[in-house]
Design a protein around this motif. Sequence first.
Motif, short mmCIF file in Angstrom:
data_model
loop_
_atom_site.label_atom_id
_atom_site.label_comp_id
_atom_site.label_asym_id
_atom_site.label_seq_id
_atom_site.Cartn_x
_atom_site.Cartn_y
_atom_site.Cartn_z
N ASP A 1 83.41 58.34 52.21
CA ASP A 1 84.49 57.10 52.29
C ASP A 1 84.07 55.89 52.59
O ASP A 1 83.28 54.91 52.14
N ASP B 1 87.34 47.50 56.16
CA ASP B 1 87.46 47.05 54.81
C ASP B 1 86.34 45.27 54.27
O ASP B 1 85.62 45.84 53.35
N GLN C 1 89.34 55.00 42.46
CA GLN C 1 89.74 55.41 43.73
C GLN C 1 89.37 57.38 43.30
O GLN C 1 89.03 58.09 44.17
N ASP C 2 90.37 57.47 41.82
CA ASP C 2 90.66 59.14 41.54
C ASP C 2 89.04 59.58 41.64
O ASP C 2 88.11 60.88 41.76
N GLN D 1 92.73 52.21 40.15
CA GLN D 1 93.26 53.90 40.66
C GLN D 1 92.12 54.70 40.05
O GLN D 1 91.29 55.71 40.45
N LYS E 1 86.07 59.01 43.18
CA LYS E 1 85.64 59.19 44.91
C LYS E 1 86.43 60.86 45.25
O LYS E 1 85.44 60.69 45.02
N THR E 2 87.23 60.48 44.49
CA THR E 2 88.49 61.82 44.60
C THR E 2 87.67 62.91 44.18
O THR E 2 87.11 64.21 45.05
N GLN F 1 85.43 50.75 45.76
CA GLN F 1 86.11 52.08 45.58
C GLN F 1 87.33 52.02 47.05
O GLN F 1 88.05 53.72 46.70
N GLY F 2 87.28 51.66 48.33
CA GLY F 2 88.82 51.85 49.09
C GLY F 2 90.10 51.68 48.59
O GLY F 2 90.67 51.53 47.50
N LYS F 3 90.60 51.48 49.55
CA LYS F 3 92.21 51.07 49.45
C LYS F 3 92.35 49.78 49.02
O LYS F 3 92.04 48.56 48.91
#
Length: 495
Positions: A305, A479, A287-288, A284, A290-291, A278-280
């Motif tokens: 993170d 990473d 990542q959403d 998307q 995780k946010t 779920q990192g860089k």
Amino acid sequence: MSENQESTEAEDTAASGRATLRLRPPCERLSCQKSSVCSRSYFVVVMVFFHVYIINVIALLFYVHYSSGQEDTSQSRDVRSGDQQHQHRAESRRPPSKPDFLRQVSLTRIEGIRVGHVQKVSLVPDKIHEMRTLSLKPLLFEIPGFLSEDECRVVMQLAQLKGLMESQLMVQDGQEELAKELNLSPDEIFNLLDINQDGQLQRHEILTHSRVRDGIWLTPENLQEIYAGLNADKDGDGLLSVEEFRLLSSDAFHRFLLQQGVKRSQLVRNSRHTWLYQGKGAHQVLQDIKTRVTRLTRLPSTLVDLSEPLQVVRYEEGGHYHAHHDSGPVYPETACTHTRLAANTSTPFETSCRYITVLFYLNSVEGGGETAFPVADNRTYDEVSLIQNDIDLMDTRRNCHKSNLRVKPTKGTAVFWYNYLSDGRGWVGEQDEYALHGGCVVTNGIKWIANKWINIDPDYQRQARFQQLVSQQPEDEDDEDLNPDTQSSHIHPDL
């Protein structure tokens, strides 16, 4: 005439003498001289000199006290400076120790208030979610509509594209090596298994050991078959004495089960899973999610993170996961899996320190598949009482309906709970034993779920050292360390 006057005066004198005595002058009362102590001027002079003397004595006392105080202060300063120099020299000879990190983070813990209480939470722009309290022991919440239908579909497709693997291992990694390293005698193993220390092994004591060691879920009927096959219970009372246990080898049960063949329904967990980074650079949607989890749990984003990737699990019809804890208790000799490198200690005991579990239902199941909490909001927790009269509350294939709480899988709904209590100072405390949970058997259809675990070490120093170590690594190495392929097999074992 004169005689009459004298007589009259004498009479007057006698009469007045009876009433009051006539006062004499001072010199007539006492025969004193001007140099006597009675002189007023002499008395004044003496008193003046006396007061001056008293004042001098007091001043002298003050002087002596002040002088001695100054001397003591200078001596104490000399002593302290000497001690400091000695301490400095001693510290300079000591080897450098690990730095202690000041407590700079306090973990936010959401209050449940009461069962059924609803809170409004803002997780995405222009939308308010409702968060409902399902239990207080453990602290458990439900958030309908946490994921949209499109997000559920994307996560399942990504998991299929990545490829799913078997969730169950027959023997947990390191168990055989640990058993050989400890080199326990049969009597020592017997005492280890004898929970109530009554000198006999009951069925539930054997069952608990087998599930932890071999990952095989045995029923009392299975155990009776093993006893008969190994001729272990010679008196047929269903109990193993020390003498009967000595006749068995340490892996007798395991070898017998392998010879008989183990069905998938006999495993602690019957499912397939994969891990999604779920990192860089990740999708998307991942990542959403995780946010959104960070906003939901109200924890620092750094902790989220550095936690495990998203685990996606698929249960076929007949799939299940017997009751378990997502994280184990942490003792001084236990290391957390995610911080073991930063701890820089060698220990045979590791556990996944999962402070919070966030579980997402990616589809609605046609039959079964509930998430069961057998002892939620029980007055007390007793591991031995989980298996009573051949009724095993941890058996989600047979006794899921006997659990105190069951959550029905509904697409897009999320549930999350705390696996640890608070230490009362804003950090992780002891394990919450009431967080025992499992997946009921899927009776019809397929079940898709995803798990997001927040990893936090109850030892603040180890957690802070781990975060510092990660922050010092180059971004590409960081990473690589968080790659789900490596984490699933080494850093974050699947429980």
